[in-house]
Design a protein around this motif. Structure first.
Motif, PDB file in Angstrom:
ATOM      1  N   GLU A 261       0.858  -1.183   0.000  1.00  0.00           N
ATOM      2  CA  GLU A 261       0.000   0.000   0.000  1.00  0.00           C
ATOM      3  C   GLU A 261       0.897   1.237   0.000  1.00  0.00           C
ATOM      4  O   GLU A 261       1.925   1.274   0.693  1.00  0.00           O
ATOM      5  N   LEU A 262       0.531   2.247  -0.778  1.00  0.00           N
ATOM      6  CA  LEU A 262       1.288   3.492  -0.848  1.00  0.00           C
ATOM      7  C   LEU A 262       0.469   4.601  -0.203  1.00  0.00           C
ATOM      8  O   LEU A 262      -0.683   4.834  -0.576  1.00  0.00           O
ATOM      9  N   LEU A 263       1.075   5.279   0.753  1.00  0.00           N
ATOM     10  CA  LEU A 263       0.435   6.425   1.388  1.00  0.00           C
ATOM     11  C   LEU A 263       1.417   7.590   1.318  1.00  0.00           C
ATOM     12  O   LEU A 263       2.545   7.496   1.825  1.00  0.00           O
ATOM     13  N   PHE A 264       1.013   8.653   0.651  1.00  0.00           N
ATOM     14  CA  PHE A 264       1.893   9.786   0.407  1.00  0.00           C
ATOM     15  C   PHE A 264       1.727  10.782   1.546  1.00  0.00           C
ATOM     16  O   PHE A 264       0.641  11.332   1.753  1.00  0.00           O
TER      17      PHE A 264
ATOM     18  N   ASP B 235      -5.302   8.619  -0.504  1.00  0.00           N
ATOM     19  CA  ASP B 235      -3.949   8.073  -0.396  1.00  0.00           C
ATOM     20  C   ASP B 235      -2.924   9.147  -0.042  1.00  0.00           C
ATOM     21  O   ASP B 235      -1.721   8.889  -0.066  1.00  0.00           O
ATOM     22  N   VAL B 236      -3.396  10.360   0.254  1.00  0.00           N
ATOM     23  CA  VAL B 236      -2.515  11.488   0.552  1.00  0.00           C
ATOM     24  C   VAL B 236      -2.827  11.998   1.951  1.00  0.00           C
ATOM     25  O   VAL B 236      -3.987  12.204   2.304  1.00  0.00           O
ATOM     26  N   VAL B 237      -1.790  12.194   2.740  1.00  0.00           N
ATOM     27  CA  VAL B 237      -1.931  12.773   4.078  1.00  0.00           C
ATOM     28  C   VAL B 237      -1.019  13.990   4.143  1.00  0.00           C
ATOM     29  O   VAL B 237       0.190  13.874   3.898  1.00  0.00           O
ATOM     30  N   THR B 238      -1.579  15.155   4.458  1.00  0.00           N
ATOM     31  CA  THR B 238      -0.797  16.386   4.471  1.00  0.00           C
ATOM     32  C   THR B 238      -0.667  16.939   5.885  1.00  0.00           C
ATOM     33  O   THR B 238      -1.500  16.664   6.766  1.00  0.00           O
ATOM     34  N   SER B 239       0.365  17.736   6.084  1.00  0.00           N
ATOM     35  CA  SER B 239       0.532  18.387   7.386  1.00  0.00           C
ATOM     36  C   SER B 239      -0.604  19.371   7.653  1.00  0.00           C
ATOM     37  O   SER B 239      -0.916  19.659   8.814  1.00  0.00           O
ATOM     38  N   ALA B 240      -1.241  19.881   6.592  1.00  0.00           N
ATOM     39  CA  ALA B 240      -2.405  20.752   6.777  1.00  0.00           C
ATOM     40  C   ALA B 240      -3.541  19.983   7.443  1.00  0.00           C
ATOM     41  O   ALA B 240      -4.219  20.494   8.352  1.00  0.00           O
ATOM     42  N   GLN B 241      -3.769  18.738   7.014  1.00  0.00           N
ATOM     43  CA  GLN B 241      -4.807  17.918   7.628  1.00  0.00           C
ATOM     44  C   GLN B 241      -4.483  17.638   9.093  1.00  0.00           C
ATOM     45  O   GLN B 241      -5.367  17.681   9.955  1.00  0.00           O
ATOM     46  N   ALA B 242      -3.214  17.343   9.370  1.00  0.00           N
ATOM     47  CA  ALA B 242      -2.819  17.068  10.753  1.00  0.00           C
ATOM     48  C   ALA B 242      -2.975  18.314  11.619  1.00  0.00           C
ATOM     49  O   ALA B 242      -3.420  18.234  12.771  1.00  0.00           O
ATOM     50  N   ALA B 243      -2.625  19.484  11.073  1.00  0.00           N
ATOM     51  CA  ALA B 243      -2.762  20.735  11.824  1.00  0.00           C
ATOM     52  C   ALA B 243      -4.226  21.046  12.099  1.00  0.00           C
ATOM     53  O   ALA B 243      -4.605  21.423  13.218  1.00  0.00           O
ATOM     54  N   ALA B 244      -5.067  20.895  11.092  1.00  0.00           N
ATOM     55  CA  ALA B 244      -6.491  21.149  11.275  1.00  0.00           C
ATOM     56  C   ALA B 244      -7.083  20.183  12.293  1.00  0.00           C
ATOM     57  O   ALA B 244      -7.942  20.562  13.103  1.00  0.00           O
ATOM     58  N   GLY B 245      -6.617  18.936  12.274  1.00  0.00           N
ATOM     59  CA  GLY B 245      -7.092  17.963  13.245  1.00  0.00           C
ATOM     60  C   GLY B 245      -6.733  18.340  14.668  1.00  0.00           C
ATOM     61  O   GLY B 245      -7.536  18.160  15.592  1.00  0.00           O
ATOM     62  N   LEU B 246      -5.517  18.862  14.861  1.00  0.00           N
ATOM     63  CA  LEU B 246      -5.115  19.313  16.194  1.00  0.00           C
ATOM     64  C   LEU B 246      -6.035  20.426  16.690  1.00  0.00           C
ATOM     65  O   LEU B 246      -6.484  20.422  17.842  1.00  0.00           O
ATOM     66  N   LEU B 247      -6.330  21.384  15.821  1.00  0.00           N
ATOM     67  CA  LEU B 247      -7.186  22.498  16.227  1.00  0.00           C
ATOM     68  C   LEU B 247      -8.625  22.044  16.466  1.00  0.00           C
ATOM     69  O   LEU B 247      -9.283  22.510  17.402  1.00  0.00           O
ATOM     70  N   ALA B 248      -9.118  21.144  15.632  1.00  0.00           N
ATOM     71  CA  ALA B 248     -10.491  20.677  15.786  1.00  0.00           C
ATOM     72  C   ALA B 248     -10.695  19.971  17.121  1.00  0.00           C
ATOM     73  O   ALA B 248     -11.798  20.001  17.683  1.00  0.00           O
ATOM     74  N   ALA B 249      -9.623  19.348  17.635  1.00  0.00           N
ATOM     75  CA  ALA B 249      -9.718  18.669  18.922  1.00  0.00           C
ATOM     76  C   ALA B 249      -9.730  19.655  20.090  1.00  0.00           C
ATOM     77  O   ALA B 249     -10.117  19.291  21.201  1.00  0.00           O
ATOM     78  N   ARG B 250      -9.331  20.898  19.832  1.00  0.00           N
ATOM     79  CA  ARG B 250      -9.206  21.890  20.902  1.00  0.00           C
ATOM     80  C   ARG B 250     -10.281  22.964  20.865  1.00  0.00           C
ATOM     81  O   ARG B 250     -10.501  23.648  21.865  1.00  0.00           O
TER      82      ARG B 250
END
Length: 293
Positions: A46-49, A76-91
């Motif tokens: 599996e390829l995950l970018f 199949d793409v994971v970006t730091s923007a998604q990770a950043a938005a996820g951090l904020l959404a949790a707070r």
């Protein structure tokens, strides 16, 4: 110690792939990368970018990869923007306005998790989120700095100091983070490599997979993999070279080093307990460079 001579593609069923410097440089593919990745898929991987570039949406990244011959979906793409938005959404509460210091990728990621990206500092933002946005006006950076200085929480997509282009290295989002931190005295929460949120977001999509992180930077890709407890392959098609590996602290040592993605298919002994990375393919046969134990 135990030795085995199978290839990396036989050991790992999930490849976490950095993009800039590994798969492409700017608009062009790294020579041979599309064919090597298709071969990896044919072998069952599996390829995950996984990218620290927060400027583009997963859909845009997937389209670029598909145009290069690597048929890819947005999932199949994971970006730091998604990770950043996820951090904020949790707070923050649902729908909370966040001041956007970045481009379309960061804006789309905020909308995806139910936040409201704003560019007006008078729109009562509850946090500041920043990421690579080459078209962002300087006035917005000024407004963001004032908001951070006034006490708003700040999440940065990444702190990359540079990224490779077809014309050479260019300054990354880390340059803006350093400027804002120097002005405000604030260190942001960081979502991208080498911090954990981006890796956690990627691994959630394939629970239980045997994952290998592949990157070209010791201080982000490899350091992040080590912090996340993952094996890693450094390819020499981007930022770092063998001299950098030799000088790297233990926290940035890759498990394997290869010339390019073709190293995935080279048999290599993996001796448990070794401190030096195993060199693969042409590196091993030519004996190029020195890697300190």
């Amino acid at each position: 110690m135990s030795d085995s001579a199978c290839s990396l593609i036989e050991r790992y069923d999930l490849l976490l792939l950095d993009l800039d410097g590994v798969v492409y440089r700017g608009p062009e593919a790294v020579p041979g990368a599309p064919d090597q990745l298709l071969r990896a898929r044919d072998a069952g991987a599996e390829l995950l970018f996984v990218t620290n570039n927060a400027a583009r949406t997963p859909e845009q990244v997937a389209q670029h990869l598909t145009e290069l011959g690597i048929v890819t979906g947005a999932g199949d793409v994971v970006t730091s923007a998604q990770a950043a938005a996820g951090l904020l959404a949790a707070r923050l509460p649902a729908g909370a306005p966040v001041f956007l210091l970045g481009g379309e990728g960061l804006r789309a990621a905020c909308l995806e998790v139910g936040l409201t990206p704003v560019t007006d500092p008078d729109a009562a933002p509850q946090a500041v989120v920043s990421g690579f946005g080459p078209q962002m006006p300087w006035q917005r950076a000024i407004d963001g700095a004032i908001l951070i200085n006034a006490g708003l929480p700040w999440v940065a997509a990444n702190t990359d100091g540079s990224f490779p282009t077809e014309r050479g290295l260019a300054p990354g989002h880390g340059a803006l983070v350093e400027l804002l931190s120097r002005f405000t005295g604030v260190t942001p929460s960081v979502a991208g490599k080498p911090d954990r949120p981006l890796f956690d977001e990627a691994l959630r999509r394939f629970p239980g997979a045997r994952a290998l992180m592949i990157g070209d930077r010791l201080d982000t890709d490899i350091a992040g993999a080590r912090a996340a407890g993952l094996d890693s392959l450094l390819v020499l098609t981007g930022v770092d070279d063998l001299d950098a590996v030799a000088a790297a602290p233990q926290s940035q040592r890759p498990t394997f080093v290869g010339t390019d993605l073709g190293a995935l298919f080279e048999p290599v002994p993996h001796r448990e307990g070794d401190q030096a990375p195993a060199r693969l393919g042409a590196l091993a046969s030519e004996g190029r460079g020195t890697v300190a134990p």
